[in-house]
Design an enzyme around this catalytic site. Sequence first.
Site, short mmCIF file in Angstrom:
data_model
loop_
_atom_site.label_atom_id
_atom_site.label_comp_id
_atom_site.label_asym_id
_atom_site.label_seq_id
_atom_site.Cartn_x
_atom_site.Cartn_y
_atom_site.Cartn_z
N ALA A 84 0.79 -1.56 -0.03
CA ALA A 84 0.21 0.60 0.12
C ALA A 84 1.02 1.07 -0.18
O ALA A 84 1.55 1.46 0.67
CB ALA A 84 -0.70 0.13 0.83
N THR A 134 -6.35 -0.72 8.21
CA THR A 134 -6.34 -0.08 9.22
C THR A 134 -7.81 1.19 10.43
O THR A 134 -8.88 0.84 9.51
CB THR A 134 -6.00 1.10 9.03
OG1 THR A 134 -5.77 2.41 9.55
CG2 THR A 134 -6.34 1.93 7.71
N ASP A 135 -7.20 0.95 11.84
CA ASP A 135 -8.31 1.62 12.15
C ASP A 135 -8.92 2.72 11.61
O ASP A 135 -9.77 3.27 11.80
CB ASP A 135 -8.16 1.99 13.70
CG ASP A 135 -6.69 2.50 13.95
OD1 ASP A 135 -6.60 3.26 13.08
OD2 ASP A 135 -6.82 2.99 15.46
N TYR A 159 -5.72 8.54 2.42
CA TYR A 159 -5.75 7.78 2.97
C TYR A 159 -6.29 6.59 3.12
O TYR A 159 -6.24 5.02 3.04
CB TYR A 159 -3.88 7.47 3.59
CG TYR A 159 -3.59 6.20 4.48
CD1 TYR A 159 -2.82 5.23 3.94
CD2 TYR A 159 -4.06 6.45 5.63
CE1 TYR A 159 -2.79 4.09 5.13
CE2 TYR A 159 -3.90 4.75 6.68
CZ TYR A 159 -2.65 3.75 5.86
OH TYR A 159 -2.72 2.54 6.19
N LYS A 163 -7.96 2.92 1.78
CA LYS A 163 -7.73 1.69 2.51
C LYS A 163 -9.85 1.46 2.98
O LYS A 163 -9.43 -0.12 3.03
CB LYS A 163 -7.23 1.77 3.97
CG LYS A 163 -5.72 1.99 3.85
CD LYS A 163 -5.16 0.93 2.57
CE LYS A 163 -5.19 0.03 3.97
NZ LYS A 163 -3.82 -1.39 3.09
N GLY A 290 -7.74 18.01 7.87
CA GLY A 290 -8.27 17.35 8.29
C GLY A 290 -7.97 16.16 9.46
O GLY A 290 -8.15 14.55 9.75
P1 NAD Z 1 4.72 0.62 4.40
O1 NAD Z 1 5.07 1.75 3.51
O2 NAD Z 1 6.15 1.27 5.47
O3 NAD Z 1 5.55 -0.34 3.35
C1 NAD Z 1 4.52 -0.45 1.98
C2 NAD Z 1 5.19 -1.96 1.19
O4 NAD Z 1 4.58 -1.86 -0.50
C3 NAD Z 1 6.20 -1.13 0.17
O5 NAD Z 1 7.75 -2.38 0.82
C4 NAD Z 1 6.27 -0.37 -0.65
O6 NAD Z 1 7.33 -0.67 -1.53
C5 NAD Z 1 5.00 -1.80 -1.09
N1 NAD Z 1 3.92 -1.11 -2.39
C6 NAD Z 1 3.72 0.20 -2.26
N2 NAD Z 1 3.39 0.23 -3.44
C7 NAD Z 1 3.19 -1.39 -3.62
C8 NAD Z 1 2.70 -1.62 -4.81
N3 NAD Z 1 1.56 -0.98 -5.85
N4 NAD Z 1 2.32 -2.81 -5.63
C9 NAD Z 1 3.23 -3.72 -4.88
N5 NAD Z 1 3.97 -3.55 -3.48
C10 NAD Z 1 3.97 -2.22 -3.61
O7 NAD Z 1 3.59 0.30 4.86
P2 NAD Z 1 3.59 -0.18 5.65
O8 NAD Z 1 3.72 0.26 7.68
O9 NAD Z 1 4.77 -1.43 6.24
O10 NAD Z 1 2.16 -1.21 6.38
C11 NAD Z 1 1.68 -1.95 5.68
C12 NAD Z 1 0.63 -2.39 5.19
O11 NAD Z 1 -0.41 -2.09 6.67
C13 NAD Z 1 -0.55 -0.96 4.75
O12 NAD Z 1 -1.56 -1.97 3.80
C14 NAD Z 1 -1.11 -0.26 5.82
O13 NAD Z 1 -2.14 0.50 5.32
C15 NAD Z 1 -1.09 -1.44 6.84
N6 NAD Z 1 -1.44 -0.03 8.14
C16 NAD Z 1 -0.08 -0.22 8.56
C17 NAD Z 1 0.32 0.83 10.05
C18 NAD Z 1 0.86 1.41 10.50
O14 NAD Z 1 1.25 1.76 11.45
N7 NAD Z 1 1.75 1.63 9.89
C19 NAD Z 1 -1.69 0.63 10.82
C20 NAD Z 1 -2.67 0.50 10.80
C21 NAD Z 1 -2.28 -0.57 8.40
#
Ligand code: NAD
Length: 349
Positions: A84, A134-135, A159, A163, A290
């Site tokens: 993402a 995500t929440d 964002y 999601k 926001g």
């Molecule tokens: P991050 O930004 O650290 O990593 C995202 C990864 O996705 C990267 O390795 C990137 O290269 C890859 N990526 C991006 N676009 C892509 C595409 N089109 N095709 C293939 N790969 C792609 O994110 P994170 O913090 O590890 O979050 C992981 C997931 O958890 C996400 O879906 C995010 O929405 C969700 N999330 C994260 C948090 C948080 O606190 N970090 C909280 C709730 C939910």
Amino acid sequence: MKTYLITGGAGFIGSNFIYYILKKYKDVKIINYDKLTYAGNLENLESVSDNPNYTFVQGDICDRDKLNAVFEKYDIDYVVNFAAESHVDRSIKNPEIFVTTNVLGTVTLLNTAKHFWTEGDDFKAGKKYLQVSTDEVYGSLGKDGYFTESTPLDSHSPYSSSKASADLMVKSYYDTYRMPVNITRCSNNYGPYQFPEKLIPLVINNCLNGRDIPVYGDGLNIRDWLYVEDHCRAIDLVLNAGRVGQVYNIGGHNERTNIHIVKTIISYIHDHVNSSVDEKLIKYVQDRKGHDRRYGIDPSKIKGELGWYPETKFEDGIVETIKWYLDNRSWMDNVTSGDYQKYYEKMYL
Ligand code: NAD
Ligand code: TYD
């Protein structure tokens, strides 16, 4: 022997999840499928790159042909979609890529899995698609109450809205095709390998470099912090034992104001690394547009059904996390070289 397709595995949570699974199970195969955007970093996975149970494929979740090739080559059992665009501030500046990756990419991935997993109208046994959400899809809380799985979706940022849209597409694949899916909605994660655009690693990095620490608005917004390893344990449980079609909230029971987080990090660095680092570095800046006031998760469902609860207290997890960044200064230097400086200057200076 399960074969996992882990998308976004080179990012923060994905790389922690790959370590978690490779440590816990000896008889697994992991395909890490990642586009390697600015947030993806293969250095995160250096110590498993030679593991025979681990393979990396560079690819975009929007690329149908490449996904087809992966499903042709490997008999995928589990898809865990971490891929993402994940940063709220970037989504405010450039929403379109969030729709492309988070919504269209999710649908492309769902559709590919559905194609390879069905015989006639039926899904083969043992398959599951898990969407890491995500929440933030629930919007913002006031002083009281918590997000439950039945809280209505009320996302605010580009964002979180992307999601929420993806979540609805995943739900539609269950409602329409009975595809075996789960959606997990977690609170803010922290721990090793988080890109320093997010609050905690950004503050650590700025302390180490004697840079001002930008605190948005009054600093009293609240997030519910979840140690990344607790999150990985929850995803593993949902994947293996969650009821199909269900949503599970995953929260840390660790609500803290942003200014509390910032002061905790400053105080640790002051005491253990450099006594000239102090609260004078704090700079209150213009609020995020926001800006959601408070997130707080009620994790009763995953606790009741799967016995999960967050084991890591914030006070312990934050010390472990700061120590990790101190021990891995070259990781931080590498990810903040190049484009990061441009991003930082545009955003904060
Ligand atoms: P991050 O930004 O650290 O990593 C995202 C990864 O996705 C990267 O390795 C990137 O290269 C890859 N990526 C991006 N676009 C892509 C595409 N089109 N095709 C293939 N790969 C792609 O994110 P994170 O913090 O590890 O979050 C992981 C997931 O958890 C996400 O879906 C995010 O929405 C969700 N999330 C994260 C948090 C948080 O606190 N970090 C909280 C709730 C939910
Ligand atoms: P962030 O880590 O971006 O996560 P999210 O917006 O997805 O919750 O931000 C966490 C909180 O910290 C959020 O309330 C915004 C705030 N924040 C700052 O005050 N200064 C910063 O430099 C950053 C990146 C975030």
